[in-house]
Design an enzyme around this catalytic site. Structure first.
Site, short mmCIF file in Angstrom:
data_model
loop_
_atom_site.label_atom_id
_atom_site.label_comp_id
_atom_site.label_asym_id
_atom_site.label_seq_id
_atom_site.Cartn_x
_atom_site.Cartn_y
_atom_site.Cartn_z
N ASP A 201 45.94 51.54 90.09
CA ASP A 201 47.23 52.07 90.36
C ASP A 201 48.47 51.24 90.40
O ASP A 201 49.48 51.37 89.98
CB ASP A 201 46.94 52.59 92.03
CG ASP A 201 48.29 53.17 92.72
OD1 ASP A 201 48.64 54.31 92.19
OD2 ASP A 201 48.83 52.43 93.38
N LYS A 205 51.94 50.83 88.06
CA LYS A 205 53.31 50.70 88.54
C LYS A 205 54.04 49.51 88.15
O LYS A 205 55.25 49.36 87.63
CB LYS A 205 53.34 50.71 90.02
CG LYS A 205 52.84 52.09 90.64
CD LYS A 205 52.46 51.99 92.22
CE LYS A 205 51.86 53.17 92.57
NZ LYS A 205 51.55 53.27 93.98
#
Length: 434
Positions: A201, A205
């Protein structure tokens, strides 16, 4: 000027319901800021018969074509999540001349170039502020407010689950397994937590942030990724004693050898602004040659914080529709991608070894480091255990990653070294206190 700008919403879950609430509660102010009225015309749902009181008065549909083929809808907001069919729906919306707003980090990180190219080809906007940091404004500041800078570094705590876990391990001495179980019980971690704890995750980003900060297209595959699964209470304790905290950071740095983009745990000096970011909060630290240092802090997830960023993008896109000014901050990746190979990245390192407790061990270990051109900043040896072993913790000076790997190869082959228990990078950049 349009009498009203009609919006189609794809998804009505946690973020979608927040978007509806923010639009309804703040509609008077939003209308004044845009200069015309916004109307949430249709919402794509899985089951149109399911009671949804917060969507009263809004047309529900299970057919995405009802939104994508509606010529009166000017803005499509994608908050479905996942890659497919979200990516295809966004491309079809832009192909139909509709601007798109999304919170979907997965699609942006892996297929951003396709979406930007489609937006440019059809003269529409593509916005994704909520894809990084939830409600924290960071995408537009990097694209607009800090555009006068040459950004050299961006560091981020961008995953609330792992930050919560590391905070609990630090504050309460909990083990990794115990804190993961608690995070799952509280709803911070999924039943399958790999996207969070393995760093994936945060890596998505990191790719988004680095692309914007360095004006080059960084893909997910370009990001070196390491999660927190190997972090132990012992590592946390050593960090405290040495003046550090352990954080999972998304890191982007410009170096002489190219852009260096990675996600991994670090020993972060306690005086660093990111060191005090605890719990489920997120923060992004930026260094530019004009501004110096800046940090953006706030809730990194949640219905309303994420909806805040989504609705801000809706407002910005709607202003562009009113003023016929599309594409102002679409793709800003004008530089050719040049990446620093992992082996050339430079860092200080924390190395924890289990060794035999007998004369000559420290000398053999120091020689192994020295032969790999790794100089040591400090060495700590703990008391021996019942099996006549001891732990040695070494902090190195800044060295290329290839050197530390070579040193580890030699150490593992030494008869006196029973185990290399952990290797963690140490963030050593100085912070300008003005």
């Amino acid at each position: 000027m349009k009498e009203a700008i009609k919006i189609g919403l794809l998804g009505s879950g946690t973020v979608g319901s927040g978007v509806v609430r923010v639009l309804r509660e703040n509609m008077e102010e939003i209308t004044a800021r845009v200069g015309t009225r916004l109307v949430l015309a249709k919402v794509l749902v899985r089951d149109a018969k399911k009671p949804r009181p917060y969507l009263d008065g809004i047309e529900l549909t299970t057919r995405v074509e009802d939104i994508l083929e509606d010529e009166e809808i000017s803005v499509v907001v994608e908050v479905m999540g996942g890659i497919h069919p979200a990516k295809e729906y966004m491309l079809r919306a832009m192909e139909a001349g509709k601007s798109v707003v999304t919170a979907n980090k997965d699609v942006v990180a892996e297929f951003g170039h396709e979406l930007f190219d489609m937006a440019e080809a059809h003269g529409v906007d593509f916005r994704f502020e909520a894809s990084v940091g939830g409600g924290i404004p960071i995408i537009l500041p990097l694209k607009q407010c800090l555009t006068a800078n040459r950004i050299s570094e961006v560091l981020g705590i961008v995953n609330g689950t792992t930050n919560y876990m590391l905070t609990k391990m630090s504050d309460e001495g909990m083990s990794y397994d115990a804190v993961l179980k608690e995070a799952q019980e509280k709803g911070y971690a999924e039943a399958n937590p790999s996207a969070d704890v393995d760093g994936l995750d945060a890596a998505r980003k990191a790719a988004i942030l680095a692309s914007i900060a360095f004006n080059m297209r960084i893909n997910l595959a370009d990001v070196s990724v390491e999660g927190i699964t190997k972090i132990t209470p012992e590592d946390i304790a050593y960090a405290k004693n040495l003046g550090y905290v352990v954080k999972l950071l998304a890191i982007g740095k410009e170096t002489e050898d190219g852009a260096n983009v990675r996600v991994h745990p670090v020993f972060l000096p306690k005086e660093h602004p990111l060191a005090s970011v605890n719990g489920v909060y997120n923060a992004i630290f930026v260094r530019g040659n004009a501004i110096g240092e800046a940090m953006f802090y706030g809730p990194g997830a949640g219905s309303l914080p994420t909806a805040s960023a989504v609705v801000a993008d809706i407002i910005d896109v709607s202003r562009d529709i009113v003023h016929h000014a599309f594409g102002r901050v679409n793709c800003t990746c004008y530089r050719e991608k040049h990446l620093c190979p992992l082996e050339k990245t430079r860092s200080s390192y924390y190395v924890r070894l289990l060794v035999e407790d007998k004369p000559g061990v420290l000398g053999a270990i120091a020689t192994a480091f020295g032969n790999a051109d790794v100089s040591l900043q400090s060495v700590i040896q703990t008391q021996r255990d019942a099996e006549e072993h001891a732990e040695i913790v070494a902090i190195t000076h800044t060295v290329p990653h290839a050197n530390i790997l070579a040193a580890l190869g030699v150490l593992k082959a030494l008869p006196v070294v029973s185990e290399v228990r952990n290797l963690i990078r140490v963030e050593t950049d100085q912070i300008d206190r003005g």
